[in-house]
Design a protein around this motif. Structure first.
Motif, short mmCIF file in Angstrom:
data_model
loop_
_atom_site.label_atom_id
_atom_site.label_comp_id
_atom_site.label_asym_id
_atom_site.label_seq_id
_atom_site.Cartn_x
_atom_site.Cartn_y
_atom_site.Cartn_z
N LEU A 114 35.38 50.45 43.61
CA LEU A 114 35.59 49.13 43.02
C LEU A 114 34.23 48.58 42.60
O LEU A 114 33.27 48.61 43.38
CB LEU A 114 36.24 48.20 44.05
CG LEU A 114 36.69 46.83 43.54
CD1 LEU A 114 37.86 46.99 42.56
CD2 LEU A 114 37.11 45.94 44.71
N VAL A 115 34.17 48.11 41.36
CA VAL A 115 32.92 47.57 40.83
C VAL A 115 33.16 46.20 40.23
O VAL A 115 34.27 45.84 39.85
CB VAL A 115 32.27 48.50 39.77
CG1 VAL A 115 31.91 49.86 40.37
CG2 VAL A 115 33.16 48.65 38.55
N ASP A 116 32.11 45.43 40.15
CA ASP A 116 32.13 44.14 39.45
C ASP A 116 32.24 44.45 37.95
O ASP A 116 31.41 45.19 37.41
CB ASP A 116 30.83 43.39 39.77
CG ASP A 116 30.76 42.03 39.13
OD1 ASP A 116 30.92 41.93 37.89
OD2 ASP A 116 30.52 41.05 39.85
N ALA A 117 33.25 43.93 37.29
CA ALA A 117 33.49 44.22 35.87
C ALA A 117 32.34 43.77 34.98
O ALA A 117 32.10 44.37 33.93
CB ALA A 117 34.80 43.58 35.40
N ALA A 118 31.63 42.72 35.38
CA ALA A 118 30.55 42.21 34.54
C ALA A 118 29.26 42.99 34.71
O ALA A 118 28.52 43.21 33.75
CB ALA A 118 30.30 40.73 34.86
N THR A 119 28.99 43.46 35.94
CA THR A 119 27.70 44.10 36.20
C THR A 119 27.81 45.61 36.41
O THR A 119 26.80 46.31 36.31
CB THR A 119 27.04 43.51 37.46
OG1 THR A 119 27.83 43.86 38.61
CG2 THR A 119 26.88 42.01 37.35
N GLY A 120 28.98 46.10 36.74
CA GLY A 120 29.14 47.51 37.04
C GLY A 120 28.67 47.89 38.43
O GLY A 120 28.72 49.05 38.82
N GLU A 121 28.23 46.89 39.18
CA GLU A 121 27.74 47.14 40.55
C GLU A 121 28.92 47.38 41.48
O GLU A 121 29.91 46.65 41.44
CB GLU A 121 26.92 45.96 41.06
CG GLU A 121 25.61 45.75 40.34
CD GLU A 121 24.60 46.84 40.64
OE1 GLU A 121 24.49 47.25 41.82
OE2 GLU A 121 23.94 47.28 39.69
N GLU A 122 28.78 48.37 42.35
CA GLU A 122 29.82 48.63 43.34
C GLU A 122 29.91 47.45 44.31
O GLU A 122 28.89 46.85 44.68
CB GLU A 122 29.53 49.92 44.12
CG GLU A 122 30.64 50.29 45.08
CD GLU A 122 30.44 51.64 45.75
OE1 GLU A 122 31.29 51.99 46.59
OE2 GLU A 122 29.45 52.34 45.45
#
Length: 176
Positions: A114-122
């Protein structure tokens, strides 16, 4: 499926939830629906599920109010299966189950994260109390107790879980 839960658990929210979403294919179909799948052939191709099993599971999900069946084509008539508000409300549960599964794997062995849609960070999903923000995975700090609609059997089951001072006159745990 009602025969699968014990008589004394019929009022338990966990038992009734499992009755609706505890079947293997159901969770996988919901997962695909959260990823935007809506059509029978999409679910079937993604899951490798038989037509008869998929038909049965989709009928149950519609009957339980988790998916809505809508026509998207008239010649011939074809339907899509769209998440309802009730169905969408299960997403945090599916996210938590996936996170639990991933937490037992080395990072390089995870096939889905699962990642933050805006940053791509897990991100690391956790279940927290909405008021305090505290994690709910401590079974000594957070316990189940009988609610206001509990039967005598449910009250007996949880008679010793919450100190008397922490329970209101109605039998509900107090906010403090």
């Amino acid at each position: 499926m009602p025969g699968r839960i014990r008589l004394e658990d019929r009022e338990c929210p966990l038992s009734t939830t499992v009755q609706h979403v505890g079947e293997w294919w159901t969770l996988l179909i919901l997962h695909d629906a959260f990823d935007g799948y809506t059509r029978f052939d999409q679910f079937q191709e993604s899951l490798g599920i038989s037509s008869s099993m998929l038909t049965a599971r989709l009928k149950t999900l519609v009957a339980d109010g988790l998916l809505e069946r809508r026509p998207y084509q008239t010649q011939p008539v074809r339907h899509e299966y769209v998440l309802t508000d009730l169905g969408r409300s299960l997403r945090p549960v599916v996210v938590a189950l996936a996170a639990w599964g991933n937490s037992r794997l080395a990072p390089e062995r995870r096939s889905m994260i699962l990642v933050d849609a805006a940053t791509g960070e897990e991100v690391e999903p956790v279940v927290v109390d909405a008021r305090s923000g505290r994690r709910l995975d401590d079974s000594e700090a957070y316990v189940f107790t009988a609610g206001p609609a509990a039967s005598d059997a449910m009250r007996a089951r949880y008679a010793d879980t919450v100190p008397a001072a922490a329970t209101s006159a109605s039998g509900e745990p107090s906010a403090g």
